[in-house]
Motif scaffolding. Structure first.
Motif, PDB file in Angstrom:
ATOM      1  N   ARG A 188     -66.591 -27.900  67.222  1.00 39.19           N
ATOM      2  CA  ARG A 188     -67.575 -27.766  66.495  1.00 39.19           C
ATOM      3  C   ARG A 188     -67.828 -26.373  66.472  1.00 39.19           C
ATOM      4  O   ARG A 188     -67.581 -25.705  67.388  1.00 39.19           O
ATOM      5  CB  ARG A 188     -68.707 -28.490  67.186  1.00 39.19           C
ATOM      6  CG  ARG A 188     -68.887 -29.998  67.334  1.00 39.19           C
ATOM      7  CD  ARG A 188     -70.478 -30.705  67.941  1.00 39.19           C
ATOM      8  NE  ARG A 188     -69.884 -32.205  68.108  1.00 39.19           N
ATOM      9  CZ  ARG A 188     -70.106 -32.865  67.276  1.00 39.19           C
ATOM     10  NH1 ARG A 188     -70.642 -32.513  65.920  1.00 39.19           N
ATOM     11  NH2 ARG A 188     -70.127 -34.103  67.431  1.00 39.19           N
ATOM     12  N   ASP A 226     -62.298 -33.713  58.293  1.00 41.88           N
ATOM     13  CA  ASP A 226     -64.002 -33.406  58.632  1.00 41.88           C
ATOM     14  C   ASP A 226     -64.290 -34.539  59.468  1.00 41.88           C
ATOM     15  O   ASP A 226     -64.237 -35.497  59.352  1.00 41.88           O
ATOM     16  CB  ASP A 226     -64.549 -33.530  57.234  1.00 41.88           C
ATOM     17  CG  ASP A 226     -64.205 -32.282  56.318  1.00 41.88           C
ATOM     18  OD1 ASP A 226     -63.838 -31.187  56.737  1.00 41.88           O
ATOM     19  OD2 ASP A 226     -64.296 -32.575  55.141  1.00 41.88           O
ATOM     20  N   GLY A 227     -65.346 -33.823  60.368  1.00 45.41           N
ATOM     21  CA  GLY A 227     -66.141 -34.862  61.285  1.00 45.41           C
ATOM     22  C   GLY A 227     -67.346 -34.935  60.747  1.00 45.41           C
ATOM     23  O   GLY A 227     -67.774 -34.507  59.476  1.00 45.41           O
ATOM     24  N   HIS A 228     -68.416 -35.159  61.650  1.00 43.96           N
ATOM     25  CA  HIS A 228     -69.757 -35.024  61.269  1.00 43.96           C
ATOM     26  C   HIS A 228     -70.318 -33.770  61.448  1.00 43.96           C
ATOM     27  O   HIS A 228     -70.056 -33.098  62.484  1.00 43.96           O
ATOM     28  CB  HIS A 228     -70.615 -36.069  62.093  1.00 43.96           C
ATOM     29  CG  HIS A 228     -70.371 -37.644  61.938  1.00 43.96           C
ATOM     30  ND1 HIS A 228     -70.312 -37.953  60.656  1.00 43.96           N
ATOM     31  CD2 HIS A 228     -69.606 -38.515  62.686  1.00 43.96           C
ATOM     32  CE1 HIS A 228     -69.853 -39.282  60.665  1.00 43.96           C
ATOM     33  NE2 HIS A 228     -69.106 -39.504  62.126  1.00 43.96           N
ATOM     34  N   GLY A 229     -71.288 -33.276  60.439  1.00 41.26           N
ATOM     35  CA  GLY A 229     -72.016 -31.874  60.559  1.00 41.26           C
ATOM     36  C   GLY A 229     -70.851 -30.862  60.667  1.00 41.26           C
ATOM     37  O   GLY A 229     -70.018 -30.711  59.805  1.00 41.26           O
ATOM     38  N   ASN A 230     -70.843 -30.042  61.709  1.00 41.04           N
ATOM     39  CA  ASN A 230     -69.962 -28.938  61.472  1.00 41.04           C
ATOM     40  C   ASN A 230     -68.584 -29.235  62.523  1.00 41.04           C
ATOM     41  O   ASN A 230     -68.174 -28.543  63.041  1.00 41.04           O
ATOM     42  CB  ASN A 230     -70.667 -27.668  62.252  1.00 41.04           C
ATOM     43  CG  ASN A 230     -71.830 -27.131  61.419  1.00 41.04           C
ATOM     44  OD1 ASN A 230     -71.646 -27.487  60.297  1.00 41.04           O
ATOM     45  ND2 ASN A 230     -72.685 -26.576  61.660  1.00 41.04           N
ATOM     46  N   ALA A 231     -68.315 -30.455  62.635  1.00 42.95           N
ATOM     47  CA  ALA A 231     -67.259 -30.829  63.579  1.00 42.95           C
ATOM     48  C   ALA A 231     -66.060 -30.982  62.706  1.00 42.95           C
ATOM     49  O   ALA A 231     -65.988 -31.498  61.502  1.00 42.95           O
ATOM     50  CB  ALA A 231     -67.495 -32.026  64.133  1.00 42.95           C
TER      51      ALA A 231
END
Length: 305
Positions: free
Chosen positions: A229, A249-254
């Motif tokens: 993150r 890509d993960g969720h949000g800024n992850a």
């Protein structure tokens, strides 16, 4: 110490081989999870351990003896294969008393197992009116009548509510802590992850894995991935890709990064002045590891959208 020894076990029904050359041991003092896809041969194997089905080849012993040679089987091994196998018009107490008397066990054992399974308050009630959870408890009480050193449970938590699942999980752990050998089959991977010390995994009747829980999960990690993150995900993703990592890509800024260790990711981010708020190696769940290991042994594959 009493254990289960399965050696070269094979079972055929006509042209169909249900279990093939299967060997493993169930050691005392631990819970052994017995896993496999539907149709893998788990229930057939358990029946052969208990003398309910004759192997085509191979042998199974409990404490060095075949089940048929145990003078009082209930004092050596207790098994719950079907919680519904109880006379519905009998009370819980009478059901257990009939089992005790038929096995030459003292009446006091009925009171002892009712207390241990928390069923004293319903001892006088008819089993036909019990919930699934209470029938499971009654079945477990029956397995303990002879105070055996080996316990076998086939899908003991199916259909139970969270309280019932937690009770059975803690109960099986307590049995292992007493030095008993406990063999449990289940399709609930999350429960096995919290219950089992050791895993025996089969597919299409053959042994796939026979290992400790931690070793099983470690072997499934492969290169692994790292959850990162950062407030600058795009910048870090470009630099990681340039360095040879695979970035998703993960969720949000992850970001989910594979191909680099968390240490190397941290060094790269520090070198380029990219701040990090999380850097966590990802571990596979038991379900992930199981699905990966048995994907070629699943009898029926469902379509994915």
């Amino acid at each position: 110490m009493t254990r289960i020894d399965v050696q070269g076990l094979t079972k055929r029904y006509g042209p169909d081989t249900v279990v093939e050359d299967l060997s493993f041991t169930v050691e005392p003092g631990q819970v052994t999870g017995f896993l496999g896809p539907n149709g893998a041969g788990k229930s057939t194997t358990m029946k052969m351990i208990l003398g309910l089905a004759a192997p085509t080849r191979g042998s199974v012993t409990i404490g060095g003896r075949h089940h048929r040679d145990l003078p009082v089987p209930l004092t050596e091994v207790g098994a719950l294969l079907d919680a519904g196998a109880v006379h519905g018009s009998r009370t819980a107490y009478d059901h257990l008393l009939a089992l005790a008397v038929s096995n030459g066990l003292p009446r006091r054992r009925v009171d002892a197992v009712l207390a241990r399974t928390g069923m004293e308050g319903v001892a006088g009630k008819r089993a036909g009116g019990f919930s699934l959870g209470m029938r499971q408890r009654l079945g477990i009480a029956a397995t303990l009548l002879g105070d055996p050193r080996v316990l076998i449970f086939d899908e003991p938590v199916n259909g139970l509510d969270p309280e019932g699942i937690r009770w059975i999980r803690d109960f099986m752990r307590s049995l292992a802590h007493e030095g008993r050998a406990v063999l449990v089959s289940s399709h609930l991977m999350s429960e096995m992850a919290q219950t089992a010390d050791h895993l025996v995994v089969i597919g299409r009747g053959r042994l796939i894995a026979d290992t400790g829980m931690s070793d099983f999960l470690h072997a499934a990690e492969g290169d692994g991935s790292v959850l990162v993150r950062t407030p600058e995900p795009d910048s870090l993703a470009r630099r990681l890709t340039t360095a040879g990592a695979t970035v998703r890509d993960g969720h949000g800024n992850a970001l989910l990064v594979s191909g680099m260790t968390s240490e190397d990711i941290g060094k790269l981010a520090a070198y380029h002045g990219v701040p990090l708020s999380e850097l966590t190696p990802q571990r596979p769940s038991l379900e992930d590891a199981f699905m990966e290991l048995t994907r070629d042994s699943v009898e029926y594959q469902g379509a994915t959208a």
